[in-house]
Every structure is written in structure tokens, then in C-alpha cells.
Design a protein around this motif. Sequence first.
Motif, PDB file in Angstrom:
ATOM      1  N   GLN A 282       0.851  -1.195   0.000  1.00 38.68           N
ATOM      2  CA  GLN A 282       0.000   0.000   0.000  1.00 38.68           C
ATOM      3  C   GLN A 282       0.881   1.237   0.000  1.00 38.68           C
ATOM      4  N   LEU A 283       0.669   2.139  -0.959  1.00 40.63           N
ATOM      5  CA  LEU A 283       1.512   3.314  -1.117  1.00 40.63           C
ATOM      6  C   LEU A 283       0.884   4.575  -0.543  1.00 40.63           C
ATOM      7  N   ARG A 284      -0.385   4.553  -0.189  1.00 40.56           N
ATOM      8  CA  ARG A 284      -1.086   5.736   0.318  1.00 40.56           C
ATOM      9  C   ARG A 284      -0.713   5.989   1.775  1.00 40.56           C
ATOM     10  N   LYS A 285      -0.346   7.221   2.111  1.00 45.90           N
ATOM     11  CA  LYS A 285      -0.010   7.567   3.482  1.00 45.90           C
ATOM     12  C   LYS A 285      -1.292   7.751   4.291  1.00 45.90           C
ATOM     13  N   LEU A 286      -1.382   7.057   5.427  1.00 47.66           N
ATOM     14  CA  LEU A 286      -2.541   7.182   6.297  1.00 47.66           C
ATOM     15  C   LEU A 286      -2.232   8.026   7.533  1.00 47.66           C
ATOM     16  N   THR A 287      -0.942   8.201   7.852  1.00 42.43           N
ATOM     17  CA  THR A 287      -0.524   9.004   8.995  1.00 42.43           C
ATOM     18  C   THR A 287       0.588   9.946   8.542  1.00 42.43           C
ATOM     19  N   ASP A 288       1.152  10.701   9.498  1.00 42.47           N
ATOM     20  CA  ASP A 288       2.308  11.510   9.143  1.00 42.47           C
ATOM     21  C   ASP A 288       3.553  10.627   9.103  1.00 42.47           C
ATOM     22  N   PHE A 309      -5.989   9.082   9.251  1.00 44.03           N
ATOM     23  CA  PHE A 309      -6.206   9.281  10.682  1.00 44.03           C
ATOM     24  C   PHE A 309      -5.788  10.718  11.027  1.00 44.03           C
ATOM     25  N   TYR A 310      -6.701  11.480  11.675  1.00 44.08           N
ATOM     26  CA  TYR A 310      -6.491  12.910  11.870  1.00 44.08           C
ATOM     27  C   TYR A 310      -6.824  13.310  13.310  1.00 44.08           C
ATOM     28  N   PHE A 311      -6.474  14.569  13.657  1.00 45.44           N
ATOM     29  CA  PHE A 311      -6.903  15.154  14.917  1.00 45.44           C
ATOM     30  C   PHE A 311      -7.022  16.667  14.747  1.00 45.44           C
ATOM     31  N   ALA A 312      -7.843  17.299  15.627  1.00 52.23           N
ATOM     32  CA  ALA A 312      -8.019  18.754  15.602  1.00 52.23           C
ATOM     33  C   ALA A 312      -8.804  19.162  16.833  1.00 52.23           C
ATOM     34  N   VAL A 313      -8.729  20.449  17.182  1.00 52.44           N
ATOM     35  CA  VAL A 313      -9.619  21.020  18.199  1.00 52.44           C
ATOM     36  C   VAL A 313     -10.969  21.242  17.532  1.00 52.44           C
ATOM     37  N   GLY A 314     -12.050  20.853  18.228  1.00 50.67           N
ATOM     38  CA  GLY A 314     -13.369  20.814  17.605  1.00 50.67           C
ATOM     39  C   GLY A 314     -13.822  22.103  16.957  1.00 50.67           C
TER      40      GLY A 314
END
Length: 516
Positions: A282-288, A309-314
Motif C-alpha cells: 500500500q503506497l497511500r499515506k494514512l498518517t504523518d 487518521f487525523y486530529f483537531a480542536v473541535g
Amino acid sequence: MIYKDSEVHFNISSQIKRSITANIQFSTQDIDTAKLTFSLTKDGVPLPISQATHGKLFMRFADGSKFYVNTEVKDALGGVIFYVLTSDQVTHYGTVQAELYVNYDNGQKLSVHKFSFEIDRALVDQDIAPVAEYYVDDFESLKAVIQEMADDAEQVLAELQKKFENLDNIETKDGAQEKADAAEAGAKAYTDEHAAKTDNPHKVTKAQVGLSNVDNVKQASKADFDGHVADTANPHAVTKAQVGLSDVDNVKQASKAEFDTHNSDNTRHITADERTKWDGGQLRKLTDDSGKRTQVADGADLLTLSTGFYFAVGNTVQNNPTTNDSTQFTYDVIESDQGRKTIYAWRTTDNTLWHATVIPDTAFKGWKRVITDDDFRKKTFVDTYDFDNSAFTATEGVVTKIKFGAARADDQSEYDQTKSEITLKNSGLYLVRLYISATAIPSNSDIGFICYVNDAQYQTMGYWYPSKSTQTNVVFLQQKFNSGDKVTFHIFPKVTGSTPSSVSVKSAFLTMSQIR
């Protein structure tokens, strides 16, 4: 294995790049431990090398030795390859000029970067002088090296010819030229014949191909040259020794056992199964790059995120499950072939989970919160079933707070017995059951039951017209309340002037439960 590892980072682009001096120094005593590791990036991301046939490393050592070898893959998805210098190579001390290449299965090739590093001469090796040598990993490269040696010999002959351009005897100069041409033709024919031998091993030295004497070519004096051209008995003959090819006949061929040992080395050569596995990776990046979640940019729309997979302040992103929420959320996004995507959002402070589905060309249907068993356990349920501690008297014409005894059940610790008050922790729909058993009720009484919220009248629960002086009544209320509401219950006796002018309540109890 223990290595003296050194990592070099190269970014591949078409911009002008000058050879860099890597801050790397090995020793001639670093036997099988001198390791060069290359981290390759292109456009800010790791260079994909799962489709690469191999990486190639060319090294030119200070004593003239040249090696053209295959590298090995350390991390196909991360763009990391490496090469461990052999015990022979580390003996060639001094500055090493090198260049890295990447060859792909479809025939494409990349020149990555030129660089240099140092090999320090250990004290124990001070009396050892390494023999200049060449090493190549394939037949075509071997042929190119031999051709280069022949070109070196041609250059020496050309320089000798140039020395005699001012001689007056044109015929003699022509004769010398013919001799040089014949020598050149003989040398090229011989090297081509040797290069065509596909059963030849990979490793040859200058001495083995007869070029060890090229470095020691002496310029003849005019007297020597005049004596040579005056030799009419043998005007054109040039021997192999005269052009530095006397040792070509002594080229040594590797044994089949040595070749088989090299060919079966699975550390340096990947297998067909390994290549298939890498090509199908699999060549697609899912994380940093560190394997952690990627932060969503401020103002980005969650519904447009690609798989990952991500994160942020709401409150910094659009279409968050909650509004004005300054806590951190994590988001898992999975896309399907039809363009649909499933998104899961976690609020990290309390582990609350929402899910949503995005369908192309369809209005977003919003988030759905997942209810857990813990949510059910946290619902309000208060039961003040205590007949012995709930008696009180209510005066005619006066709204009186109903007294309840100790709680038999109080799941969220919301009940205050001293105040007969419930402070709700949850917003929602509630069902209330109020039980009153009274004695000495005036005839023709009109009695009301009222629910108060935050010390203010909120809802009348019902009216009671008792027909006897001793009687029991039960009333119900289904009503929405908010988190933080302080709920109490009151009785309001109305009488017609009969005596007594008050109502004696023998016992009262309350059940209040959250429905949803």
C-alpha cells in the motif's frame, strides 16, 4: 549485527545540486561494519522504491579504484536504502567520490546525488598499500570499465603522438601514426573480446587487464624516437607490453562455486516473493511520517478529508459533531470505491463517539452519537421511599414544600435530603411519581400538587379532592428538564373553612427516573 552507521538525506529534484561533503569518516579497520544509509525524498515525501529494480552506488577511491555496486532496501515505503562497504573496499583509504542512482523496473533511472566521504588509515595498516581494483555488479558495467581502461591507454598514446608533431620527417610521423593506430586497434579488439565473455566474474584490477603500467609511461627522448623510426626491419610492430596490456592473458575467472555463493546470497538479492510483496504494498499515506495522526488544518471541512487518521480542536474545523467545543477530537476517515466515506469522531476528553456517512451528491444527514452502557448507568434514578421520616403539616392557603425521607436509590448522587431537592446532572425526559398519604384532611378540601424548578413554579402536577379525612393519593408527571435544574415538589391545600385548617401528611415519597 553491529554497524558504524551513517545516514545521508537526499532530496531528488531538477535543481542544480553540487557534490556535498558528507560528514562521514570510516577506518580501514571497520571490517564489514562501515554502513552508508540513504533516506530519499521527492517533493517532501519519501521516494517510492518498491517498484525499483535496485539502487546503484558508484565509488571512486583515492588510489584510483572504482566500484559500481547494488544497494539494499531497508524501507521500501520510507525510501531508505543502504550499502555496507566490503572488507576490501575499506582498505582504500583517503577521500572517496561517490554518486547514487535508482533504477526502476520500467527502465527509468534517477541520478540522486554526488557526495564524498573519508576512509582513515588505521595505525595498524600504515605499512599496507592496497592494490588498485575495480568491482562491478553486472556484465554491462564490467564491459564499460574495461572500455574505460582502453580509453585511458588511447589517451596516453595520443599524448605521445602529440609530442612528436614538430618532427621534420613527415613520412616518419606517418609511420609512427600507423603503428599507434595498429596498437589501438589491437588493444580495442582484445578488450572487446574479453568483455564479451559472459562467464567472466565481476572483479578485475588494472593489473589483471594489463593497464598497471599505464601510470608509469615514460616519454621517449628524441634520440630514442629517431632510433625507433629508423628501424626499417620492423617499422610497425607494437607489442602488448609497449601499450601496457601484457597482463591481459592472466585475467582470472571465478569458480562456479564462488559464483553460486554470490548468486544465492539472499541478503543482497531479493527473492521473487519479496519483490511481489513490495510491488503490491500500500503506497497511500494514512498518517504523518512518524506514524502519528495528521493534524487537520484550521478551517478545513471534515467531510472532504481523504482516507486517513487525523486530529483537531473541535471549534477549529467545519462540520464537527459539536459546536463551540474547544476540546480535542480524533477522526478516522475511510473511503469506498463508490465515493462514499465513513467518518468516526471521538472527543478525547470523555471518549464520546459520533459517526457519519458522506454520500456523493446527497445532502449531509448529520452525526449520530453512539450510546454506551456507561451512558445508561449514568441516567438519573431517585427513589425516596422512606415512610418514617417524611411526615409534615401543610397549612391552608400556603404553598408548602413536600418533605421526603432518605433515598433508597440515588444513582448520580443528585438528591439532598435536608432540602428535599434533586439537582439534575443530565438533560432529558423524566417520569415523576409522587405519593402522598394524609390524615386529618378537612372535608371538601381542594389540594394541588406543584413541581418547582430553581425555586420557581414550573408545572402543576394535578389536583386532589379527598372524600375522607384519611386518604392516599398518587400523581404523575412526564416532563423535560435540563442539566443543573434544582427540582422540588410542593403541596397547596385549599379548604372551605372547616376545621382543622391544615393537612397532616403522614408520609410522602418520590420516584424520579430519566427516560431518555
